[in-house]
Design a protein around this motif. Structure first.
Motif, short mmCIF file in Angstrom:
data_model
loop_
_atom_site.label_atom_id
_atom_site.label_comp_id
_atom_site.label_asym_id
_atom_site.label_seq_id
_atom_site.Cartn_x
_atom_site.Cartn_y
_atom_site.Cartn_z
N THR A 118 0.84 -1.19 0.00
CA THR A 118 0.00 0.00 0.00
C THR A 118 0.88 1.24 0.00
N VAL A 119 0.48 2.20 -0.81
CA VAL A 119 1.24 3.44 -1.00
C VAL A 119 0.30 4.61 -0.73
N PRO A 120 0.70 5.60 0.08
CA PRO A 120 -0.17 6.75 0.33
C PRO A 120 -0.53 7.49 -0.95
N ASN A 121 -1.74 8.03 -0.96
CA ASN A 121 -2.22 8.86 -2.07
C ASN A 121 -2.32 8.06 -3.37
N VAL A 122 -2.11 8.72 -4.51
CA VAL A 122 -2.30 8.08 -5.81
C VAL A 122 -0.95 7.66 -6.37
N PHE A 123 -0.81 6.35 -6.62
CA PHE A 123 0.38 5.82 -7.26
C PHE A 123 -0.05 4.62 -8.09
N LEU A 124 -0.09 4.79 -9.41
CA LEU A 124 -0.64 3.78 -10.31
C LEU A 124 0.34 3.46 -11.43
N PRO A 125 1.42 2.75 -11.11
CA PRO A 125 2.37 2.37 -12.17
C PRO A 125 1.74 1.39 -13.15
N LYS A 126 2.25 1.40 -14.37
CA LYS A 126 1.73 0.50 -15.39
C LYS A 126 2.16 -0.94 -15.12
N LYS A 127 1.38 -1.86 -15.67
CA LYS A 127 1.72 -3.29 -15.55
C LYS A 127 3.10 -3.56 -16.15
N ASP A 128 3.83 -4.44 -15.49
CA ASP A 128 5.19 -4.87 -15.86
C ASP A 128 6.26 -3.82 -15.58
N THR A 129 5.89 -2.75 -14.87
CA THR A 129 6.92 -1.80 -14.44
C THR A 129 7.80 -2.46 -13.37
N PRO A 130 9.14 -2.47 -13.55
CA PRO A 130 10.00 -3.05 -12.52
C PRO A 130 10.24 -2.04 -11.39
N LEU A 131 10.07 -2.49 -10.16
CA LEU A 131 10.30 -1.64 -8.99
C LEU A 131 10.96 -2.47 -7.89
N TRP A 132 11.67 -1.78 -7.02
CA TRP A 132 12.35 -2.44 -5.90
C TRP A 132 11.57 -2.22 -4.61
N LEU A 133 11.50 -3.27 -3.81
CA LEU A 133 10.79 -3.21 -2.54
C LEU A 133 11.75 -3.41 -1.39
N THR A 134 11.50 -2.68 -0.32
CA THR A 134 12.19 -2.92 0.95
C THR A 134 11.16 -3.33 1.99
N ILE A 135 11.64 -3.87 3.09
CA ILE A 135 10.76 -4.48 4.06
C ILE A 135 11.06 -3.94 5.46
N ARG A 136 10.00 -3.69 6.23
CA ARG A 136 10.17 -3.28 7.63
C ARG A 136 10.40 -4.54 8.46
N ARG A 137 11.65 -4.85 8.72
CA ARG A 137 11.96 -6.10 9.42
C ARG A 137 11.37 -6.14 10.83
N ASP A 138 11.26 -4.96 11.47
CA ASP A 138 10.69 -4.93 12.82
C ASP A 138 9.19 -5.16 12.81
N ARG A 139 8.59 -5.16 11.63
CA ARG A 139 7.16 -5.40 11.51
C ARG A 139 6.84 -6.77 10.92
N CYS A 140 7.84 -7.61 10.79
CA CYS A 140 7.64 -8.96 10.27
C CYS A 140 7.35 -9.93 11.41
N PHE A 141 6.54 -10.93 11.12
CA PHE A 141 6.26 -12.00 12.08
C PHE A 141 6.73 -13.32 11.46
N VAL A 142 7.53 -14.06 12.21
CA VAL A 142 8.08 -15.33 11.71
C VAL A 142 7.37 -16.46 12.43
N PHE A 143 6.72 -17.34 11.67
CA PHE A 143 5.97 -18.46 12.23
C PHE A 143 6.38 -19.77 11.55
N PRO A 144 6.27 -20.88 12.25
CA PRO A 144 6.36 -22.17 11.55
C PRO A 144 5.25 -22.26 10.52
N ALA A 145 5.54 -22.83 9.37
CA ALA A 145 4.53 -22.90 8.32
C ALA A 145 3.37 -23.78 8.75
N ASP A 146 2.17 -23.44 8.25
CA ASP A 146 0.99 -24.26 8.53
C ASP A 146 1.21 -25.67 7.99
N ALA A 147 0.71 -26.63 8.73
CA ALA A 147 0.81 -28.02 8.27
C ALA A 147 0.00 -28.18 7.01
#
Length: 365
Positions: A336-365
């Motif tokens: 999710t991006v604040p306000n209006v951001f509508l890149p075209k399909k197949d546009t390459p972009l880089w993502l970063t991650i908030r590691r302090d907001r990640c939850f690590v769980f054993p995978a569901d059986a």
């Protein structure tokens, strides 16, 4: 645990309630306490046992096992049972169930004891609290849905119940009215110092109203605590997903670590080879606009950014939802991006991650 002589017992305590219908265990060993002046939300999906729990507390259904206490006194087990009308427990449901042939005054006074003057004084007091003193002599059909809901609240509070049970009471209201009505209702309940158990399947409602949330699933309370703690320290992936959309990054544990396109994550207590799921909400993935999307992919150990191609972008009102197919493994992620951001399909972009907001769980059986 035994209460000491100076301890104040909870306003409501249920211990190990169970209820089965046929082969289905609808409520399975549920325990809960409520304090006066506080709101506890029993939150969960439809069919998880919330309303059945409420009905047993109210006395309109009988538990198979377990005990119910009010102010430390037993009101119901499988042998002893105080009838519903003597439990000092108020009820509010989705349908307001006002008597159409009675005036607002008579609806609120229904079930009150005492002289006519005493009843009238209590009715006027409560109608003033819900800002409907002007409607005292009107009939329900002349009032809006929100006004009828407030009359139902006044009627439920009129006998001064120690506990108020509320089963999806706002779900029939227009969305534009709901927030205001909820806030007004909460203020009146707090002022009356009533212990409240609110059943809802809407996380937003629970977060807005509750002092404490009991998250229920398949007849069991799986997690209980303050809204902040339930949201930010969820017990499992399902708990995260109940409050918001999620992204799931799958990997395996190796030496108490797991590799992902965004770097390594700790996986303490998991055996080597154990499948792992890293869960993150869309608002905690960020677009890295400092990259042009054409450079080489980072190695997993960089822990900085991973590249994906836009598959779809939509404007949601106050934010945009952008979906990606990740280069690393073809997995799908949402941002999710604040306000209006509508890149075209197949546009390459880089993502970063908030590691302090990640939850690590054993995978569901």
């Amino acid at each position: 645990m035994q209460l000491t002589p100076t301890s104040t017992p909870p306003r409501l305590e249920i211990r190990n309630l169970r209820r089965r219908f046929g082969n289905r265990q609808v409520v399975d060993d549920v325990s809960l306490t409520l304090q006066s002046g506080r709101v506890t939300c029993l939150l969960g999906p439809s069919g998880c046992g919330k309303s059945t729990t409420l009905r047993m507390i109210a006395g309109v259904d009988m538990q198979d096992s377990g005990e119910i206490y009010v102010d430390g006194k037993l009101i119901c087990d499988t042998v002893f049972r105080i009838p519903p009308e003597r439990r000092q427990i108020g009820l509010m449901f989705q349908d307001f169930a006002l008597f159409p042939h009675l005036s607002v005054s008579d609806n609120v006074a229904f079930g009150l004891k005492g002289s006519n003057d005493e009843k009238r004084a209590r009715v006027e007091e409560l109608l003033a609290k819900v800002n409907l003193g002007w409607a005292i002599d009107k009939y329900p059909h002349l009032l809006s849905g929100g006004e009828q809901q407030r009359i139902a609240l006044a009627r439920a509070l009129a006998p001064r119940p120690r506990i108020m049970l509320m089963d999806e009471p706002f779900s029939g209201l227009d969305n534009r009215l709901r927030d205001g009505i909820r806030d007004e209702t909460l203020a009146v309940l707090k002022e009356e110092d009533t212990a409240v158990l609110l059943v809802t399947h809407e996380p937003e409602e629970a977060m807005r109203m509750a002092d404490e949330i009991a998250l229920m699933r398949d007849g069991v309370i799986v997690q209980q605590g303050a809204p902040y703690n339930i949201y930010n320290a969820p017990k499992d992936k399902q708990a995260v997903a109940f409050f918001s959309d999620i992204n799931v990054i799958r990997s395996v544990s190796n030496g108490a670590l797991t590799d992902t396109p965004f770097g390594q994550f700790l996986t303490p207590g998991l055996a080597d080879g154990a499948p792992v799921e890293i869960v993150i909400r869309p608002q905690h993935l960020k677009l890295d606009f400092d990259r042009d999307g054409k450079g080489p992919l980072p190695t997993p150990s960089d822990g900085v950014a991973a590249r994906g191609l836009v598959t779809r972008a939509r404007f949601m009102g106050n934010e945009s939802l952008v979906e990606f197919k990740m280069d690393h493994d073809g997995s799908a992620l949402k941002v999710t991006v604040p306000n209006v951001f509508l890149p075209k399909k197949d546009t390459p972009l880089w993502l970063t991650i908030r590691r302090d907001r990640c939850f690590v769980f054993p995978a569901d059986a």
